[in-house]
Design a protein around this motif. Structure first.
Motif, short mmCIF file in Angstrom:
data_model
loop_
_atom_site.label_atom_id
_atom_site.label_comp_id
_atom_site.label_asym_id
_atom_site.label_seq_id
_atom_site.Cartn_x
_atom_site.Cartn_y
_atom_site.Cartn_z
N GLY A 70 29.54 61.46 105.00
CA GLY A 70 28.75 60.92 103.89
C GLY A 70 29.25 59.58 103.39
N ARG A 71 30.57 59.40 103.33
CA ARG A 71 31.11 58.13 102.87
C ARG A 71 30.79 57.02 103.86
NH1 ARG A 71 33.77 54.26 103.76
NH2 ARG A 71 34.20 55.10 105.84
N ALA A 72 30.94 57.30 105.15
CA ALA A 72 30.65 56.31 106.17
C ALA A 72 29.17 55.94 106.17
CB ALA A 72 31.06 56.83 107.55
N LEU A 73 28.31 56.91 105.91
CA LEU A 73 26.88 56.63 105.83
C LEU A 73 26.58 55.72 104.65
CD1 LEU A 73 25.55 60.18 106.73
CD2 LEU A 73 25.05 58.08 108.01
N TYR A 74 27.25 55.96 103.53
CA TYR A 74 27.08 55.09 102.36
C TYR A 74 27.50 53.66 102.72
CZ TYR A 74 28.44 52.77 98.01
OH TYR A 74 28.60 51.85 97.00
N GLU A 75 28.65 53.51 103.34
CA GLU A 75 29.15 52.19 103.72
C GLU A 75 28.15 51.45 104.61
OE1 GLU A 75 32.62 50.14 106.49
OE2 GLU A 75 33.02 52.11 105.61
N LYS A 76 27.64 52.15 105.59
CA LYS A 76 26.74 51.48 106.53
C LYS A 76 25.41 51.13 105.89
CE LYS A 76 28.91 53.18 110.74
NZ LYS A 76 28.75 53.81 112.06
N LEU A 77 24.94 51.97 104.98
CA LEU A 77 23.70 51.65 104.26
C LEU A 77 23.91 50.40 103.40
CD1 LEU A 77 20.80 52.37 103.46
CD2 LEU A 77 21.75 53.83 101.66
N ILE A 78 25.04 50.33 102.73
CA ILE A 78 25.32 49.17 101.88
C ILE A 78 25.43 47.90 102.73
CG2 ILE A 78 27.04 48.11 100.38
CD1 ILE A 78 25.30 50.33 99.08
N LEU A 79 26.14 47.98 103.84
CA LEU A 79 26.30 46.80 104.68
C LEU A 79 24.97 46.34 105.27
CD1 LEU A 79 29.67 47.54 106.52
CD2 LEU A 79 29.25 45.94 104.65
N ASP A 80 24.11 47.29 105.61
CA ASP A 80 22.78 46.90 106.09
C ASP A 80 22.01 46.20 104.99
OD1 ASP A 80 21.97 47.38 108.86
OD2 ASP A 80 22.58 49.44 108.50
N GLY A 81 22.20 46.62 103.75
CA GLY A 81 21.55 45.96 102.64
C GLY A 81 22.07 44.53 102.47
N PHE A 82 23.38 44.35 102.64
CA PHE A 82 23.95 43.01 102.54
C PHE A 82 23.47 42.11 103.68
CE2 PHE A 82 27.03 44.51 99.40
CZ PHE A 82 27.20 43.37 98.62
N GLN A 83 23.10 42.72 104.80
CA GLN A 83 22.64 41.93 105.93
C GLN A 83 21.29 41.27 105.68
OE1 GLN A 83 21.30 44.09 109.30
NE2 GLN A 83 20.89 42.25 110.50
N ALA A 84 20.50 41.81 104.78
CA ALA A 84 19.14 41.32 104.55
C ALA A 84 19.12 39.79 104.44
CB ALA A 84 18.55 41.94 103.29
N GLY A 85 18.36 39.16 105.31
CA GLY A 85 18.26 37.71 105.33
C GLY A 85 19.34 37.03 106.15
N LEU A 86 20.25 37.82 106.74
CA LEU A 86 21.35 37.27 107.53
C LEU A 86 21.39 37.94 108.90
CD1 LEU A 86 24.04 37.54 104.72
CD2 LEU A 86 22.85 35.45 105.39
N SER A 87 22.28 37.48 109.75
CA SER A 87 22.47 38.12 111.05
C SER A 87 23.54 39.21 110.91
CB SER A 87 22.92 37.10 112.10
OG SER A 87 24.20 36.58 111.78
N TRP A 88 23.41 40.26 111.73
CA TRP A 88 24.36 41.36 111.65
C TRP A 88 25.77 40.93 112.03
CZ3 TRP A 88 25.33 45.33 109.07
CH2 TRP A 88 26.19 46.34 109.52
N ILE A 89 25.89 39.96 112.93
CA ILE A 89 27.23 39.51 113.33
C ILE A 89 27.98 38.93 112.13
CG2 ILE A 89 26.55 37.17 114.01
CD1 ILE A 89 29.09 39.47 115.83
N THR A 90 27.25 38.34 111.19
CA THR A 90 27.88 37.81 109.97
C THR A 90 28.56 38.93 109.20
OG1 THR A 90 26.23 36.04 109.79
CG2 THR A 90 27.45 36.60 107.79
N ILE A 91 27.89 40.08 109.13
CA ILE A 91 28.46 41.24 108.43
C ILE A 91 29.62 41.83 109.22
CG2 ILE A 91 27.97 43.51 107.46
CD1 ILE A 91 26.58 41.17 106.02
N LEU A 92 29.45 41.96 110.52
CA LEU A 92 30.51 42.54 111.34
C LEU A 92 31.81 41.76 111.21
CD1 LEU A 92 28.93 43.59 114.77
CD2 LEU A 92 29.83 45.07 112.97
N ARG A 93 31.70 40.44 111.22
CA ARG A 93 32.90 39.62 111.14
C ARG A 93 33.58 39.69 109.77
NH1 ARG A 93 33.45 36.92 115.70
NH2 ARG A 93 31.63 36.30 116.95
N ARG A 94 32.84 40.16 108.77
CA ARG A 94 33.40 40.25 107.42
C ARG A 94 33.64 41.70 106.99
NH1 ARG A 94 31.12 35.54 103.60
NH2 ARG A 94 30.75 33.92 105.16
#
Length: 204
Positions: A40-64
């Protein structure tokens, strides 16, 4: 890249087009994307990171990602739910993350929503997996053109998450999240990861 959307790599393994040749992307594609996640915690993290990705590339999130984890208390919802205005100000000054106030505040509200779901039982993981009856939806896309940006399923999950208090979880973001966490196996059928991920979730 072939017309199917597969990329041939030097190791001989065909991969989904989006992985490209970037080692960070390839490692993510080969070890995480599409693997069923039940924590459940990992699912929360990934949902939040996908939200931060909005308007950006996923590699930007991965690197951060490590910077995000350090800034957001390792994505422990119990801690984030107690963040204050001072924490928001701290995060807005943290160059390791995407400094978007609306997304930061949505992360805090999402942590509070996560806690409410956990408290009433059976928990955030079950809340999400119930949408697919506990078994990943097995995609059968043969080409890039067959991968949809959103689906009726992602629209249902998006609506439910918003009703719980989550933000930045529109149908397109939720579909990407479900693909990433293995609720949906959307590796192209010719990708070397399609069959292994299908084997992790069982038939559907």
């Amino acid at each position: 890249m072939s017309e199917t959307g597969l990329i041939a790599h030097p190791d001989g393994c065909p991969r989904c087009w989006w992985a490209g040749l970037d080692p960070v992307y390839v490692a993510y594609h080969d070890t995480e994307w599409g693997v069923p996640e039940h924590d459940g915690r990992a699912l929360y993290e990934k949902l939040i990171l996908d939200g931060f990705q909005a308007g950006l590339s996923w590699i930007t999130i991965l690197r951060r990602r490590e910077g995000f984890r350090e800034a957001f208390a390792q994505f422990e919802p119990e801690r984030i739910a107690r963040f204050t205005a001072d924490d928001v100000a701290r995060l807005m000054a943290d160059a390791r993350i995407i400094r978007n106030r609306a997304k930061i505040e949505a992360t805090i509200r999402g942590a509070q929503a996560w806690l409410r779901i956990e408290e009433r039982g059976p928990g955030f993981s079950a809340f999400l997996w119930n949408f697919v009856d506990g078994s990943p939806v097995q995609g059968r896309a043969g080409s890039r053109a067959d991968i949809l940006p959103e689906t009726p399923l992602s629209r249902r999950v998006s609506k439910a998450l918003k009703a719980e208090g989550f933000g930045f979880c529109g149908p397109t973001i939720v579909h990407a999240f479900m693909q990433a966490t293995g609720l949906v196996n959307d590796h192209l059928v010719g990708c070397h990861r399609h069959a292994p991920c299908a084997g992790l979730g069982g038939p559907r």
